[in-house]
Scaffold this active site. Structure first.
Site, PDB file in Angstrom:
ATOM      1  N   GLU A  50       2.568  97.863   8.207  1.00 27.04           N
ATOM      2  CA  GLU A  50       1.119  97.994   8.082  1.00 27.04           C
ATOM      3  C   GLU A  50       0.471  97.234   9.226  1.00 27.04           C
ATOM      4  O   GLU A  50       0.691  96.025   9.387  1.00 27.04           O
ATOM      5  CB  GLU A  50       0.596  97.487   6.740  1.00 27.04           C
ATOM      6  CG  GLU A  50      -0.904  97.709   6.605  1.00 27.04           C
ATOM      7  CD  GLU A  50      -1.455  97.492   5.199  1.00 27.04           C
ATOM      8  OE1 GLU A  50      -2.671  97.277   5.088  1.00 27.04           O
ATOM      9  OE2 GLU A  50      -0.676  97.542   4.224  1.00 27.04           O
ATOM     10  N   GLU A  75      -1.193  91.312  11.717  1.00 18.88           N
ATOM     11  CA  GLU A  75      -2.622  90.964  11.616  1.00 18.88           C
ATOM     12  C   GLU A  75      -2.887  89.752  12.515  1.00 18.88           C
ATOM     13  O   GLU A  75      -2.285  88.694  12.318  1.00 18.88           O
ATOM     14  CB  GLU A  75      -2.972  90.625  10.167  1.00 18.88           C
ATOM     15  CG  GLU A  75      -4.368  90.088   9.942  1.00 18.88           C
ATOM     16  CD  GLU A  75      -5.442  91.080  10.368  1.00 18.88           C
ATOM     17  OE1 GLU A  75      -6.242  90.743  11.260  1.00 18.88           O
ATOM     18  OE2 GLU A  75      -5.471  92.198   9.805  1.00 18.88           O
ATOM     19  N   ASP A 102      -0.393  90.423  18.108  1.00 20.33           N
ATOM     20  CA  ASP A 102      -0.693  91.742  18.625  1.00 20.33           C
ATOM     21  C   ASP A 102       0.284  92.795  18.113  1.00 20.33           C
ATOM     22  O   ASP A 102       1.494  92.609  18.171  1.00 20.33           O
ATOM     23  CB  ASP A 102      -0.657  91.689  20.153  1.00 20.33           C
ATOM     24  CG  ASP A 102      -0.996  93.006  20.777  1.00 20.33           C
ATOM     25  OD1 ASP A 102      -0.069  93.708  21.205  1.00 20.33           O
ATOM     26  OD2 ASP A 102      -2.190  93.360  20.806  1.00 20.33           O
ATOM     27  N   ASP A 124     -10.942  98.236  12.795  1.00 20.52           N
ATOM     28  CA  ASP A 124     -12.257  98.096  13.427  1.00 20.52           C
ATOM     29  C   ASP A 124     -12.565  99.381  14.193  1.00 20.52           C
ATOM     30  O   ASP A 124     -11.783  99.801  15.047  1.00 20.52           O
ATOM     31  CB  ASP A 124     -12.229  96.906  14.387  1.00 20.52           C
ATOM     32  CG  ASP A 124     -13.617  96.487  14.839  1.00 20.52           C
ATOM     33  OD1 ASP A 124     -14.457  97.387  15.083  1.00 20.52           O
ATOM     34  OD2 ASP A 124     -13.864  95.275  14.966  1.00 20.52           O
ATOM     35  N   THR A 198     -10.210  98.842  -2.482  1.00 20.50           N
ATOM     36  CA  THR A 198     -10.628  97.470  -2.201  1.00 20.50           C
ATOM     37  C   THR A 198     -12.136  97.341  -2.315  1.00 20.50           C
ATOM     38  O   THR A 198     -12.859  98.334  -2.405  1.00 20.50           O
ATOM     39  CB  THR A 198     -10.198  97.056  -0.783  1.00 20.50           C
ATOM     40  OG1 THR A 198     -10.887  97.898   0.163  1.00 20.50           O
ATOM     41  CG2 THR A 198      -8.696  97.209  -0.601  1.00 20.50           C
ATOM     42  N   ARG A 199     -12.620  96.117  -2.268  1.00 23.70           N
ATOM     43  CA  ARG A 199     -14.064  95.888  -2.305  1.00 23.70           C
ATOM     44  C   ARG A 199     -14.742  96.507  -1.086  1.00 23.70           C
ATOM     45  O   ARG A 199     -15.847  97.035  -1.183  1.00 23.70           O
ATOM     46  CB  ARG A 199     -14.352  94.383  -2.363  1.00 23.70           C
ATOM     47  CG  ARG A 199     -14.060  93.747  -3.715  1.00 23.70           C
ATOM     48  CD  ARG A 199     -14.411  92.279  -3.723  1.00 23.70           C
ATOM     49  NE  ARG A 199     -13.568  91.528  -2.800  1.00 23.70           N
ATOM     50  CZ  ARG A 199     -13.744  90.243  -2.510  1.00 23.70           C
ATOM     51  NH1 ARG A 199     -14.748  89.569  -3.067  1.00 23.70           N
ATOM     52  NH2 ARG A 199     -12.940  89.619  -1.677  1.00 23.70           N
ATOM     53  N   TYR A 200     -14.070  96.453   0.041  1.00 20.26           N
ATOM     54  CA  TYR A 200     -14.644  97.066   1.240  1.00 20.26           C
ATOM     55  C   TYR A 200     -14.821  98.565   1.031  1.00 20.26           C
ATOM     56  O   TYR A 200     -15.876  99.123   1.344  1.00 20.26           O
ATOM     57  CB  TYR A 200     -13.735  96.817   2.452  1.00 20.26           C
ATOM     58  CG  TYR A 200     -14.206  97.566   3.680  1.00 20.26           C
ATOM     59  CD1 TYR A 200     -15.131  96.997   4.549  1.00 20.26           C
ATOM     60  CD2 TYR A 200     -13.756  98.854   3.953  1.00 20.26           C
ATOM     61  CE1 TYR A 200     -15.592  97.683   5.654  1.00 20.26           C
ATOM     62  CE2 TYR A 200     -14.220  99.554   5.061  1.00 20.26           C
ATOM     63  CZ  TYR A 200     -15.121  98.962   5.909  1.00 20.26           C
ATOM     64  OH  TYR A 200     -15.575  99.658   6.999  1.00 20.26           O
TER      65      TYR A 200
END
Length: 219
Positions: A50, A75, A102, A124, A198-200
């Site tokens: 992921e 991440e 990275d 993003d 998710t909340r997002y």
């Protein structure tokens, strides 16, 4: 490459202590990835990646659902790494490893055709035209992913930004390495089986940005 801040708000004292204690055992050594299955206990049936796991909600959930698989998360945002380290401890997951850096360098270090699947969820979108070269699923990174994925392995991508979905589709459709098997709108409007929202994502839906859930397959 994942662009962005390495840290946001300062880590709490307990997060710093947990990171110092637990992260070394979870961290991927890019110099010893000739056999990434060796990162895990013997008997791992496959490896999944992921990229940009955020707070780690989805990665930890999937690792709990599929204990027979090894999960590598990437991440660069340290606050997100700290949250996933906490989840790994709380859920007693032993099939998760992390690269706090990275994604491109991780993909380059992996051997060819070693991954059974890869996920890129809500990266993003870099919405300004001059920023689009920073979007992760570029032609170059699709090539990196194609090298690391086994033939037939899925590459899953989710976004709530229409422009980003179209931008990625244009690059996948001109790639010789991936196929998009969708035949009707339901194939990309409905989330995957067992998908933990998710909340997002819930906020995006409330604000009128329905997500797209795209599955591409390594040829």
């Amino acid at each position: 490459m994942l662009h962005g801040r390495r840290a946001g708000r300062p880590l709490r004292k307990d997060q710093r202590a947990r990171m110092a204690r637990d992260l070394p055992a979870l961290a991927v050594d890019l110099g010893t990835l000739a056999d990434p299955a060796a990162l895990f206990a013997p008997g791992i049936a496959g490896l999944r990646l992921e990229v940009g796991f955020g707070g780690g909600e989805h990665l930890a959930y999937e690792a709990g659902r599929f204990p027979e698989l090894g999960f590598i998360g990437c991440e660069p945002f340290l606050n997100g790494v700290a949250k996933l380290v906490e989840r790994v401890e709380a859920l007693e997951l032993d099939n998760v490893r992390l690269h706090a850096g990275d994604a491109g360098e991780l993909l380059d270090a992996l051997p060819a055709a070693c991954l059974a699947g890869a996920d890129v969820f809500y990266p993003d979108p870099w919405p300004k035209r001059r920023q689009r070269k920073r979007r992760f699923l570029s032609d170059a990174n699709l090539g990196r992913l194609a090298r690391a994925l086994k033939p037939g392995a899925p590459l899953r991508f989710a976004t709530d930004i229409d422009d980003y979905a179209g931008w990625v589709l244009a690059r996948v459709l001109r790639s010789a390495d991936f196929a998009w098997d969708a035949r009707e709108a339901g194939d990309w409007r409905a989330p995957w089986d067992g998908w933990p929202s998710t909340r997002y994502e819930a906020k995006a839906i409330r604000e009128g940005r329905p997500p797209a859930y795209l599955t591409f397959r390594r040829r």
